[in-house]
Design an enzyme around this catalytic site. Structure first.
Site, short mmCIF file in Angstrom:
data_model
loop_
_atom_site.label_atom_id
_atom_site.label_comp_id
_atom_site.label_asym_id
_atom_site.label_seq_id
_atom_site.Cartn_x
_atom_site.Cartn_y
_atom_site.Cartn_z
N ASP A 123 -7.95 -5.15 -1.36
CA ASP A 123 -8.37 -5.89 -2.55
C ASP A 123 -8.21 -7.40 -2.45
O ASP A 123 -8.94 -8.14 -3.12
CB ASP A 123 -7.59 -5.40 -3.78
CG ASP A 123 -8.15 -4.10 -4.33
OD1 ASP A 123 -9.36 -3.86 -4.14
OD2 ASP A 123 -7.39 -3.32 -4.92
N HIS A 163 0.83 -1.20 0.00
CA HIS A 163 0.00 0.00 0.00
C HIS A 163 0.87 1.25 0.00
O HIS A 163 1.97 1.25 0.56
CB HIS A 163 -0.93 0.02 1.23
CG HIS A 163 -2.08 0.94 1.05
ND1 HIS A 163 -2.02 2.27 1.38
CD2 HIS A 163 -3.31 0.73 0.52
CE1 HIS A 163 -3.17 2.84 1.08
NE2 HIS A 163 -3.98 1.93 0.55
C1 LIG Z 1 -7.68 -0.29 -2.99
C2 LIG Z 1 -6.30 -0.07 -3.51
O1 LIG Z 1 -6.11 0.63 -4.47
S1 LIG Z 1 -5.04 -0.76 -2.64
C3 LIG Z 1 -3.71 -0.95 -3.80
C4 LIG Z 1 -4.02 -2.00 -4.82
N1 LIG Z 1 -2.86 -2.27 -5.66
C5 LIG Z 1 -2.20 -3.45 -5.61
O2 LIG Z 1 -2.52 -4.37 -4.87
C6 LIG Z 1 -1.06 -3.59 -6.59
C7 LIG Z 1 0.17 -4.21 -5.93
N2 LIG Z 1 0.77 -3.25 -5.03
C8 LIG Z 1 1.58 -2.26 -5.52
O3 LIG Z 1 1.86 -2.17 -6.73
C9 LIG Z 1 2.12 -1.25 -4.54
O4 LIG Z 1 2.23 -1.80 -3.26
C10 LIG Z 1 1.25 0.03 -4.48
C11 LIG Z 1 1.01 0.60 -5.89
C12 LIG Z 1 -0.09 -0.25 -3.85
C13 LIG Z 1 1.98 1.06 -3.64
O5 LIG Z 1 3.13 1.42 -4.32
P1 LIG Z 1 4.33 2.16 -3.58
O6 LIG Z 1 3.79 3.23 -2.70
O7 LIG Z 1 5.30 2.55 -4.62
O8 LIG Z 1 4.91 0.98 -2.70
P2 LIG Z 1 6.10 0.98 -1.67
O9 LIG Z 1 6.82 2.30 -1.71
O10 LIG Z 1 5.56 0.53 -0.38
O11 LIG Z 1 7.04 -0.16 -2.27
C14 LIG Z 1 8.19 -0.53 -1.58
C15 LIG Z 1 8.83 -1.70 -2.25
O12 LIG Z 1 7.99 -2.85 -2.14
C16 LIG Z 1 7.74 -3.39 -3.42
N3 LIG Z 1 6.36 -3.77 -3.48
C17 LIG Z 1 5.31 -3.04 -3.09
N4 LIG Z 1 4.19 -3.72 -3.33
C18 LIG Z 1 4.55 -4.90 -3.86
C19 LIG Z 1 3.82 -6.00 -4.31
N5 LIG Z 1 2.50 -6.05 -4.28
N6 LIG Z 1 4.50 -7.06 -4.81
C20 LIG Z 1 5.86 -7.05 -4.87
N7 LIG Z 1 6.59 -6.00 -4.45
C21 LIG Z 1 5.94 -4.94 -3.95
C22 LIG Z 1 7.97 -2.25 -4.38
O13 LIG Z 1 8.30 -2.71 -5.68
C23 LIG Z 1 9.11 -1.51 -3.73
O14 LIG Z 1 10.30 -2.19 -4.01
P3 LIG Z 1 11.56 -1.39 -4.56
O15 LIG Z 1 11.88 -0.39 -3.50
O16 LIG Z 1 12.57 -2.46 -4.75
O17 LIG Z 1 11.09 -0.77 -5.83
O1 LIG Z 2 -5.35 4.92 -0.75
C1 LIG Z 2 -4.85 4.38 -1.74
O2 LIG Z 2 -3.77 4.77 -2.27
C2 LIG Z 2 -5.48 3.22 -2.37
C3 LIG Z 2 -6.58 2.63 -1.56
O3 LIG Z 2 -6.36 1.84 -0.68
C4 LIG Z 2 -7.95 3.05 -1.83
O4 LIG Z 2 -8.16 3.94 -2.66
O5 LIG Z 2 -8.87 2.50 -1.22
#
Ligand SMILES: CC(=O)SCCNC(=O)CCNC(=O)[C@H](O)C(C)(C)COP(=O)(O)OP(=O)(O)OC[C@H]1O[C@@H](n2cnc3c(N)ncnc32)[C@H](O)[C@@H]1OP(=O)(O)O
Ligand SMILES: O=C([O-])CC(=O)C(=O)O
Length: 374
Positions: A311, A260
Site C-alpha cells: 500500500d 504485514h
Molecule cells: C494490502 C494490505 O492489506 S497490506 C496491510 C495494510 N495495513 C497497514 O499498512 C496497516 C499498518 N500495519 C499494521 O497494522 C500491521 O502491520 C498489520 C495489520 C498489517 C499486521 O498486523 P500483525 O500481523 O498483528 O503485525 P505483527 O504481528 O507483525 O506486529 C508486530 C509488532 O509490530 C507492530 N507493528 C506492526 N505494524 C506496525 C506499523 N505499521 N506501525 C507501527 N507498529 C507496527 C505491532 O504493533 C506489533 O507490536 P507489539 O508486539 O508491540 O504489539
Molecule cells: O495478505 C494480507 O494479509 C494483506 C495483503 O497484503 C493483501 O491482501 O494484499
C-alpha cells in the site's frame, strides 16, 4: 498448526484451508499466482491476462485474450436502476461504501442463480466496477452523468478515462495495469477469507464480494493506502517526515502502509510499485512526495525493522496520476475482485461450511434473575 513466532491470535499461522491460487511468503519473490511469480507477471502481462488466469486456471492464448477483452468491454454499461441508486448516494459517502452498495445492487438486478454461470457474473463485476465508482464520483462531484461505455483496451485505462474525461497517457495506463496485477490476489487475507466464509454457506457470488468489500475497507487492510496518503501529504519535506515519524513511533502510533501479517522482511509488491512511483514523480516533476516516502521507508526500517507493504508507494503513485485519495481503495476492489471470486469458485468446488470453534471466556452458568433483582 500455530506458528509460535507469529502467535495464534487472529488465526495467525493456522492453516484454514487449501488453495491452488496463490503462495504468500514462499518461493521466488515470495508471491505467485497459480505458480507465476508476481515480478514476472508485472513485467510481462496485462491485468486482463491475470484476471483470466485466476478465473479460468491458465493464462489465455492470443485468441482467448482478444475474446475475453471484447467480452469485458461489452459488459461496462450500467443498468438504469443501478444508476438511479448511485445518484442517491451522497457526495460525502465513502467510495468504499459506494462500491459495497453498487455490488449489492448488481446482485439484486443480475442475481447469480446457477453456480455454473459464475464466470459470467465474475466478468461482469470486473468490467462494471470502474463504471460504478466513476459514475457515482463524476455525478456527485462534477454534476455530470457520464457515458461509461468507453472503447479503452484495458480495465485500468477505462477507469482513468472515466475519471479524468480523457484517455490516459501510456505511462499512466501501464502503471494502472501493474497496480491491478499487484493487488489481484493474496491467499487468505482478511477480505478473501470473508468471501470464502460467505461462499461456504453456498451463498451467491455478489454476497461474497459485498462482504469482502466491507473487510477490505478497514485501514488495517486495503484502507491503508488512503491512510498512508493522508500521512505523507502532511509532511513538508524528508526532514520533516523523519521528525514526525519519530514522534509517532514514540507515541506508539500505527504507521499505515508498513508491516504485514505474513511477510517478515519485505513485501515483494513494494519494490515494483516503488519503481513506478519514482518514474511518475519524474514525469510530473514531484520533488516532495517521493523523497518523503523514501525517507519514511528508511526511518521505519532503521527504527523498527518495519518495511513498506503493497500500500505505501501506491499512495504516491496514485496521487501522481491525479487520482483523488478517497478512490484509492476502490481501485483495490477493481483488482481484488478477481482473487476473491477465484476463491469463491475454489471454495465451492470443495466445500464444507466454515465454522470454527471458540474458547469460551464468559461467566459460569447462572439463573436469569427476576427484573426486580437486576
Ligand atoms: C494490502 C494490505 O492489506 S497490506 C496491510 C495494510 N495495513 C497497514 O499498512 C496497516 C499498518 N500495519 C499494521 O497494522 C500491521 O502491520 C498489520 C495489520 C498489517 C499486521 O498486523 P500483525 O500481523 O498483528 O503485525 P505483527 O504481528 O507483525 O506486529 C508486530 C509488532 O509490530 C507492530 N507493528 C506492526 N505494524 C506496525 C506499523 N505499521 N506501525 C507501527 N507498529 C507496527 C505491532 O504493533 C506489533 O507490536 P507489539 O508486539 O508491540 O504489539
Ligand atoms: O495478505 C494480507 O494479509 C494483506 C495483503 O497484503 C493483501 O491482501 O494484499
Amino acid at each position: 498448526m500455530v506458528d509460535k513466532a507469529l502467535g495464534g491470535a487472529g488465526l495467525r499461522g493456522q492453516v484454514a484451508g487449501e488453495t491452488a491460487l496463490c503462495t504468500v511468503g514462499k518461493s521466488g519473490s515470495g508471491l505467485t499466482y497459480r505458480g507465476y511469480d508476481i515480478s514476472e507477471l508485472a513485467d510481462k502481462v496485462q491485468f486482463e491476462e491475470v484476471a483470466y488466469l485466476l478465473s479460468r486456471g491458465e493464462l489465455p492464448n492470443q485468441g482467448q485474450l482478444v475474446e475475453y477483452k471484447a467480452k469485458l468491454k461489452s459488459l461496462r454499461g450500467l443498468p438504469q436502476a443501478l444508476k438511479s441508486v448511485l445518484e442517491t448516494i451522497p457526495k460525502d459517502a465513502h467510495p468504499m461504501d459506494v462500491m459495497r452498495t453498487g455490488c449489492s445492487m448488481l446482485g439484486n438486478l443480475e442475481t447469480e442463480t446457477d453456480f455454473a454461470n459464475a464466470d459470467d457474473a465474475i466478468d461482469r463485476m470486473v468490467a462494471i466496477f470502474p463504471s460504478i465508482i466513476c459514475y457515482w464520483y463524476r455525478y456527485t462531484h462534477d454534476g455530470v452523468r457520464i457515458d461509461v461505455e468507453t472503447d479503452d483496451d484495458t480495465v485500468g485505462a477505462h477507469f482513468l478515462h472515466l475519471l479524468h474525461d480523457k484517455a490516459p497517457s501510456q505511462l499512466f495506463a501501464d502503471v494502472m495495469n501493474v497496480s491491478l496485477i499487484l493487488y489481484a490476489e493474496h491467499e487468505f487475507n482478511a477480505s478473501t477469507f470473508t468471501a470464502r466464509v460467505c461462499a461456504s454457506t453456498l451463498s451467491d457470488i455478489h454476497s461474497c464480494v459485498t462482504g469482502a468489500i466491507g473487510s477490505l475497507r478497514g485501514p488495517l487492510h486495503g484502507g491503508a493506502n488512503e491512510a498512508a496518503m493522508d500521512m505523507i501529504e502532511g509532511f513538508k519535506d524528508a526532514e520533516h517526515a523523519e521528525q514526525e515519524l519519530m514522534s509517532m513511533l514514540a507515541r506508539k502510533d500505527k504507521i499505515m502502509g508498513f508491516g504485514h501479517a505474513i511477510y517478515r522482511e519485505s513485501d515483494p509488491r513494494n519494490v515494483i510499485i516503488k519503481k513506478y512511483s519514482e518514474r511518475l514523480a519524474k514525469e510530473v516533476g514531484d520533488d516532495v512526495l517521493y523523497p518523503v516516502s523514501v525517507r519514511c521507508e528508511e526511518v521505519m526500517w532503521r527504527e523498527k525493522k518495519l518495511f513498506c507493504n503493497a500500500d505505501f508507494f501506491h499512495a504516491s503513485a496514485y496521487h501522481f496520476m491525479g487520482i483523488p485519495t478517497k478512490l484509492f481503495t476502490p481501485i483495490f476492489v477493481m483488482s481484488r475482485v478477481t482473487g476473491w471470486t477465484a476463491h469463491v469458485k475454489e471454495q465451492r468446488a470443495n466445500n464444507r461450511i466454515i465454522r470454527p470453534s471458540a474458547e469460551y471466556t464468559g461467566p459460569d452458568s447462572r439463573p436469569v434473575p427476576a427484573m426486580s433483582e437486576r
